[in-house]
Design a protein around this motif. Structure first.
Motif, short mmCIF file in Angstrom:
data_model
loop_
_atom_site.label_atom_id
_atom_site.label_comp_id
_atom_site.label_asym_id
_atom_site.label_seq_id
_atom_site.Cartn_x
_atom_site.Cartn_y
_atom_site.Cartn_z
N ARG A 112 -22.19 -30.33 12.67
CA ARG A 112 -22.52 -28.92 12.48
C ARG A 112 -21.72 -28.35 11.31
N PRO A 113 -22.13 -28.65 10.08
CA PRO A 113 -21.43 -28.11 8.92
C PRO A 113 -21.66 -26.61 8.79
N LEU A 114 -20.70 -25.93 8.18
CA LEU A 114 -20.78 -24.50 7.95
C LEU A 114 -20.79 -24.22 6.45
N GLU A 115 -21.19 -23.02 6.08
CA GLU A 115 -21.16 -22.61 4.68
C GLU A 115 -20.88 -21.11 4.61
N PRO A 116 -20.27 -20.64 3.54
CA PRO A 116 -20.05 -19.20 3.39
C PRO A 116 -21.36 -18.50 3.06
N THR A 117 -21.51 -17.27 3.48
CA THR A 117 -22.70 -16.50 3.14
C THR A 117 -22.54 -15.89 1.75
N GLU A 118 -23.63 -15.37 1.22
CA GLU A 118 -23.62 -14.85 -0.14
C GLU A 118 -22.60 -13.72 -0.32
N VAL A 119 -22.49 -12.84 0.69
CA VAL A 119 -21.58 -11.71 0.55
C VAL A 119 -20.13 -12.18 0.48
N ALA A 120 -19.80 -13.22 1.22
CA ALA A 120 -18.43 -13.75 1.18
C ALA A 120 -18.16 -14.41 -0.17
N VAL A 121 -19.12 -15.19 -0.67
CA VAL A 121 -18.94 -15.84 -1.97
C VAL A 121 -18.82 -14.80 -3.06
N GLN A 122 -19.65 -13.77 -3.00
CA GLN A 122 -19.63 -12.73 -4.03
C GLN A 122 -18.25 -12.09 -4.12
N ALA A 292 -27.09 -27.93 -7.92
CA ALA A 292 -26.75 -27.81 -6.50
C ALA A 292 -26.19 -26.44 -6.15
N LEU A 293 -25.77 -25.68 -7.19
CA LEU A 293 -25.14 -24.39 -6.92
C LEU A 293 -25.83 -23.27 -7.69
N ARG A 294 -27.12 -23.44 -7.95
CA ARG A 294 -27.85 -22.47 -8.75
C ARG A 294 -27.87 -21.09 -8.11
N GLN A 295 -27.70 -21.04 -6.79
CA GLN A 295 -27.77 -19.77 -6.11
C GLN A 295 -26.65 -18.83 -6.52
N LEU A 296 -25.59 -19.37 -7.11
CA LEU A 296 -24.49 -18.50 -7.53
C LEU A 296 -24.89 -17.59 -8.68
N SER A 297 -25.96 -17.93 -9.40
CA SER A 297 -26.41 -17.07 -10.49
C SER A 297 -26.76 -15.68 -9.96
N ALA A 298 -27.35 -15.63 -8.79
CA ALA A 298 -27.72 -14.34 -8.20
C ALA A 298 -26.50 -13.52 -7.82
#
Length: 300
Positions: A112-122, A292-298
């Protein structure tokens, strides 16, 4: 060449720039107090950095190398950041506040891997951008621009920065007074506030005048109770780290030379770690492939 911590810690120009940085940090908190109050203590900030580093440093050959509850807890204990119970509670809190979430379609459904949500990364991207911009002001560099133009750079920098911070004694334990504030919720923001209010600074002076400070304003602005703030201030007064003097009918806050030096050295060590990571990771061949990390552009 990256800046050395000892050079920053002896450069009055750097301290002047730090005041602008302190204002930026308090402004970032004001943008999302609910989110940023979660990380407004040294322990919780270190756990957040650790969790992100595990997420951004996976091993394609080993699905277990990522952000998992068990791996995070073990790492937090190994680094001496938190107990098992505290680290576990932190992860559950991040999930409850939706600052972290389970990964969809994990490579191994038994895990059960986890990941940070967009608001946390931002929030952390903005934190890093602010630090890179300060370094640019010192030498006319373009680190902050590089982060904006190459969002994948964040994922390369963050694990290196986290490791540097977690393994640096001067950052983890800069001094008795600094530790008093930074291990308390919002205590670091209170220090930033004090530094930002300094009008004139002489590194050789035994005391540095801050000026009149409103406890009510600080409590409201940084979500800290009056009782908690008073406890911190009273303890610091006992330590001789700050105090008050009457002037123009007001109580004027001053900080001791030692307290200011602790803050200065901490920042110098932290900025040196960030600059070293940037110089090591910002080579063009490392930031060319960001699929793999293109979502960071947003985010940016």
């Amino acid at each position: 060449m990256p800046f050395a911590a000892h050079d920053l810690a002896s450069n009055a120009v750097f301290f002047g720039v730090l005041q602008e940085h302190a204002r930026q940090m308090t402004a970032l908190f004001a943008e999302n107090p609910r989110l940023n109050s979660i990380f407004a203590s040294q322990q919780r900030w270190l756990m957040a950095q650790l969790g992100l580093s595990l997420h951004y440093r996976p091993d394609p050959q080993d699905p277990a190398k990522g952000l998992y509850m068990g791996r995070f807890v073990a790492a937090a204990v190994a680094y001496g950041v938190a107990s098992r119970n505290t680290a576990s509670a932190f992860v559950r809190e991040m999930l409850a506040y939706r600052f972290a979430r389970p990964v969809d379609n994990p490579p191994d459904h038994r895990m059960r891997p986890l990941e940070p949500t967009e608001v946390a990364v931002q929030s952390v991207v903005k934190w890093l951008y602010a630090h890179l911009a300060i370094l640019d002001r010192l030498d006319g560099g373009a680190r902050a621009v590089a982060l904006v133009e190459n969002p994948v750079l964040f994922a390369l920098l963050q694990p290196a920065i986290a490791q540097g911070i977690l393994e640096n004694h001067a950052v983890r334990n800069p001094g008795e007074t600094f530790n008093l504030f930074t291990w308390a919720n919002s205590g670091g923001l209170v220090m930033d506030c004090f530094i930002a209010l300094i009008k004139e600074f002489d590194p050789q002076a035994p005391r540095t005048l801050v000026g009149p400070v409103s406890s009510t304003d600080i409590c409201q602005r940084y979500l800290i109770s009056k009782t908690h703030l008073k406890r911190l201030m009273d303890k610091a007064v006992e330590m001789g780290s700050l105090g008050y003097e009457a002037a123009a009918g007001k109580n004027m806050l001053w900080l001791s030379q030692g307290f200011v030096r602790e803050y200065w050295i901490y920042q110098a060590e932290k900025f040196a770690i960030i600059d070293a990571a940037f110089h090591a990771q910002a080579a063009p061949e490392k930031i060319a492939d960001g699929s793999a990390l293109r979502q960071l552009s947003a985010v940016l």
